[in-house]
Design a protein around this motif. Sequence first.
Motif, PDB file in Angstrom:
ATOM      1  N   THR A 146       0.840  -1.206   0.000  1.00 56.06           N
ATOM      2  CA  THR A 146       0.000   0.000   0.000  1.00 56.06           C
ATOM      3  C   THR A 146       0.870   1.250   0.000  1.00 56.06           C
ATOM      4  O   THR A 146       0.591   2.205  -0.729  1.00 56.06           O
ATOM      5  CB  THR A 146      -0.964  -0.007   1.195  1.00 56.06           C
ATOM      6  OG1 THR A 146      -1.649  -1.262   1.233  1.00 56.06           O
ATOM      7  CG2 THR A 146      -1.981   1.113   1.090  1.00 56.06           C
ATOM      8  N   TYR A 147       1.928   1.242   0.791  1.00 54.52           N
ATOM      9  CA  TYR A 147       2.857   2.380   0.767  1.00 54.52           C
ATOM     10  C   TYR A 147       3.508   2.521  -0.614  1.00 54.52           C
ATOM     11  O   TYR A 147       3.645   3.629  -1.127  1.00 54.52           O
ATOM     12  CB  TYR A 147       3.949   2.225   1.832  1.00 54.52           C
ATOM     13  CG  TYR A 147       3.550   2.719   3.197  1.00 54.52           C
ATOM     14  CD1 TYR A 147       3.311   4.073   3.435  1.00 54.52           C
ATOM     15  CD2 TYR A 147       3.426   1.839   4.272  1.00 54.52           C
ATOM     16  CE1 TYR A 147       2.955   4.532   4.694  1.00 54.52           C
ATOM     17  CE2 TYR A 147       3.073   2.292   5.530  1.00 54.52           C
ATOM     18  CZ  TYR A 147       2.838   3.633   5.738  1.00 54.52           C
ATOM     19  OH  TYR A 147       2.483   4.088   6.984  1.00 54.52           O
ATOM     20  N   ALA A 148       3.906   1.397  -1.206  1.00 55.07           N
ATOM     21  CA  ALA A 148       4.532   1.447  -2.531  1.00 55.07           C
ATOM     22  C   ALA A 148       3.553   1.980  -3.576  1.00 55.07           C
ATOM     23  O   ALA A 148       3.922   2.789  -4.428  1.00 55.07           O
ATOM     24  CB  ALA A 148       5.039   0.057  -2.925  1.00 55.07           C
ATOM     25  N   ASN A 149       2.299   1.551  -3.484  1.00 55.26           N
ATOM     26  CA  ASN A 149       1.294   2.020  -4.443  1.00 55.26           C
ATOM     27  C   ASN A 149       0.979   3.500  -4.245  1.00 55.26           C
ATOM     28  O   ASN A 149       0.820   4.242  -5.210  1.00 55.26           O
ATOM     29  CB  ASN A 149       0.030   1.179  -4.336  1.00 55.26           C
ATOM     30  CG  ASN A 149       0.236  -0.237  -4.826  1.00 55.26           C
ATOM     31  OD1 ASN A 149       1.285  -0.577  -5.355  1.00 55.26           O
ATOM     32  ND2 ASN A 149      -0.761  -1.076  -4.647  1.00 55.26           N
ATOM     33  N   ARG A 150       0.885   3.922  -2.981  1.00 57.00           N
ATOM     34  CA  ARG A 150       0.618   5.342  -2.733  1.00 57.00           C
ATOM     35  C   ARG A 150       1.816   6.177  -3.187  1.00 57.00           C
ATOM     36  O   ARG A 150       1.656   7.297  -3.669  1.00 57.00           O
ATOM     37  CB  ARG A 150       0.294   5.588  -1.259  1.00 57.00           C
ATOM     38  CG  ARG A 150      -0.248   7.000  -1.017  1.00 57.00           C
ATOM     39  CD  ARG A 150      -0.743   7.209   0.388  1.00 57.00           C
ATOM     40  NE  ARG A 150       0.356   7.252   1.337  1.00 57.00           N
ATOM     41  CZ  ARG A 150       0.226   7.583   2.615  1.00 57.00           C
ATOM     42  NH1 ARG A 150      -0.969   7.865   3.111  1.00 57.00           N
ATOM     43  NH2 ARG A 150       1.259   7.588   3.407  1.00 57.00           N
ATOM     44  N   SER A 151       3.017   5.614  -3.074  1.00 54.89           N
ATOM     45  CA  SER A 151       4.214   6.313  -3.529  1.00 54.89           C
ATOM     46  C   SER A 151       4.123   6.661  -5.013  1.00 54.89           C
ATOM     47  O   SER A 151       4.371   7.803  -5.405  1.00 54.89           O
ATOM     48  CB  SER A 151       5.451   5.449  -3.262  1.00 54.89           C
ATOM     49  OG  SER A 151       6.606   6.040  -3.799  1.00 54.89           O
ATOM     50  N   ILE A 152       3.738   5.691  -5.843  1.00 50.88           N
ATOM     51  CA  ILE A 152       3.657   5.972  -7.278  1.00 50.88           C
ATOM     52  C   ILE A 152       2.501   6.919  -7.576  1.00 50.88           C
ATOM     53  O   ILE A 152       2.589   7.750  -8.477  1.00 50.88           O
ATOM     54  CB  ILE A 152       3.590   4.668  -8.122  1.00 50.88           C
ATOM     55  CG1 ILE A 152       3.844   4.960  -9.605  1.00 50.88           C
ATOM     56  CG2 ILE A 152       2.279   3.957  -7.949  1.00 50.88           C
ATOM     57  CD1 ILE A 152       5.214   5.444  -9.938  1.00 50.88           C
ATOM     58  N   ALA A 153       1.423   6.835  -6.796  1.00 50.83           N
ATOM     59  CA  ALA A 153       0.304   7.767  -6.995  1.00 50.83           C
ATOM     60  C   ALA A 153       0.750   9.196  -6.670  1.00 50.83           C
ATOM     61  O   ALA A 153       0.416  10.133  -7.399  1.00 50.83           O
ATOM     62  CB  ALA A 153      -0.891   7.364  -6.134  1.00 50.83           C
ATOM     63  N   TYR A 154       1.503   9.363  -5.582  1.00 52.47           N
ATOM     64  CA  TYR A 154       2.050  10.685  -5.251  1.00 52.47           C
ATOM     65  C   TYR A 154       2.958  11.186  -6.376  1.00 52.47           C
ATOM     66  O   TYR A 154       2.918  12.358  -6.748  1.00 52.47           O
ATOM     67  CB  TYR A 154       2.848  10.649  -3.951  1.00 52.47           C
ATOM     68  CG  TYR A 154       2.045  10.852  -2.694  1.00 52.47           C
ATOM     69  CD1 TYR A 154       1.190  11.948  -2.541  1.00 52.47           C
ATOM     70  CD2 TYR A 154       2.154   9.966  -1.627  1.00 52.47           C
ATOM     71  CE1 TYR A 154       0.469  12.144  -1.378  1.00 52.47           C
ATOM     72  CE2 TYR A 154       1.435  10.154  -0.455  1.00 52.47           C
ATOM     73  CZ  TYR A 154       0.595  11.245  -0.337  1.00 52.47           C
ATOM     74  OH  TYR A 154      -0.113  11.440   0.813  1.00 52.47           O
ATOM     75  N   LEU A 155       3.771  10.281  -6.913  1.00 56.99           N
ATOM     76  CA  LEU A 155       4.684  10.673  -7.988  1.00 56.99           C
ATOM     77  C   LEU A 155       3.903  11.147  -9.208  1.00 56.99           C
ATOM     78  O   LEU A 155       4.222  12.181  -9.787  1.00 56.99           O
ATOM     79  CB  LEU A 155       5.581   9.489  -8.344  1.00 56.99           C
ATOM     80  CG  LEU A 155       6.892   9.797  -9.027  1.00 56.99           C
ATOM     81  CD1 LEU A 155       7.765  10.725  -8.199  1.00 56.99           C
ATOM     82  CD2 LEU A 155       7.642   8.515  -9.305  1.00 56.99           C
ATOM     83  N   LYS A 156       2.854  10.416  -9.573  1.00 55.02           N
ATOM     84  CA  LYS A 156       2.026  10.807 -10.720  1.00 55.02           C
ATOM     85  C   LYS A 156       1.300  12.124 -10.453  1.00 55.02           C
ATOM     86  O   LYS A 156       1.068  12.902 -11.368  1.00 55.02           O
ATOM     87  CB  LYS A 156       0.999   9.717 -11.037  1.00 55.02           C
ATOM     88  CG  LYS A 156       1.607   8.442 -11.554  1.00 55.02           C
ATOM     89  CD  LYS A 156       2.043   8.592 -12.975  1.00 55.02           C
ATOM     90  CE  LYS A 156       2.439   7.261 -13.568  1.00 55.02           C
ATOM     91  NZ  LYS A 156       2.808   7.357 -14.957  1.00 55.02           N
ATOM     92  N   ALA A 157       0.955  12.367  -9.187  1.00 51.12           N
ATOM     93  CA  ALA A 157       0.263  13.603  -8.820  1.00 51.12           C
ATOM     94  C   ALA A 157       1.222  14.781  -8.695  1.00 51.12           C
ATOM     95  O   ALA A 157       0.795  15.914  -8.453  1.00 51.12           O
ATOM     96  CB  ALA A 157      -0.512  13.414  -7.514  1.00 51.12           C
ATOM     97  N   GLY A 158       2.530  14.530  -8.833  1.00 49.85           N
ATOM     98  CA  GLY A 158       3.516  15.610  -8.808  1.00 49.85           C
ATOM     99  C   GLY A 158       4.131  15.889  -7.452  1.00 49.85           C
ATOM    100  O   GLY A 158       4.783  16.914  -7.263  1.00 49.85           O
ATOM    101  N   ASP A 159       3.959  14.990  -6.487  1.00 52.88           N
ATOM    102  CA  ASP A 159       4.512  15.190  -5.154  1.00 52.88           C
ATOM    103  C   ASP A 159       5.627  14.174  -4.905  1.00 52.88           C
ATOM    104  O   ASP A 159       5.432  13.146  -4.241  1.00 52.88           O
ATOM    105  CB  ASP A 159       3.413  15.065  -4.090  1.00 52.88           C
ATOM    106  CG  ASP A 159       3.857  15.529  -2.717  1.00 52.88           C
ATOM    107  OD1 ASP A 159       5.083  15.705  -2.492  1.00 52.88           O
ATOM    108  OD2 ASP A 159       2.987  15.711  -1.844  1.00 52.88           O
TER     109      ASP A 159
END
Length: 191
Positions: free
Chosen positions: A73-86
Motif C-alpha cells: 500500500t505504501y509502494a502504491n501510494r508512492s507511485i500515486a504521489y509521484l504521478k500527482a507531482g509530489d
Amino acid sequence: RVCASPPLDAPARERALGPRRARAAGPAPMVTAAEDRAEDLRRQGNESFKQGHWHKAIELFSRSLFSAQHHLTYANRSIAYLKAGDAKAALEDANHALAIEPTDKGFYRLASAHLELGEPGKAVDACQRGLGLSPGNAPLLQLLERAREAKGKGAQGSSTAGAHQHVPRRAAPQAAAHARAAADSDDSDQS
C-alpha cells in the motif's frame, strides 16, 4: 480478534505469493476485519490509479493504511504521489514500504522518486539495491539505465553549462548561432 475471512487455500496462496514464497511463509495467517478492509481499500485505490485518478487513489491508499500498514500500500501510494507531482511524499512512502519489507518494487519506487527529485546518484543506488533482490528485473534495469544517463548528464551539464552560455561579445554572429544550436541540441537529449 475476530477473523473476517478464512485463510487462503493452498492453490490460491501459491497464485498470490508464488510457490517458493508460499512454502517459505509457512501456514496461512488468519485475516482480521481491519486487514480485510485495508485490502479492499487498496484494491479500490489500484482501480482509481489505473483510471488516472491519482488523488482519489492517494485517498483510498491512505484509508487503507489507517486500517492496516502494508508495504504494498505504501509502494502504491508512492507511485500515486509521484504521478500527482509530489515527489517528496513519494520518496517518504517508498521509504516506509522498504522499512516494512524490502522488495524490488519498493526500491523501484524509491529510485523513481529520487530521479524525479533530481537525485540520479541516489536513484542508481536504489536500483542496484533492488537488483540485489531481483537481478533480472527488467523495469529496474531500465530505470537504472535512465538514472545512469541522468547522472552522466548532470555531471556533464555542470562542467559544460557555462560553455554554451557565454559567447564573447566580439564573436561573429555565426559563432553565436553555432553556440545556440549546440545548446539546443543538448536540451533535446534530456527528454
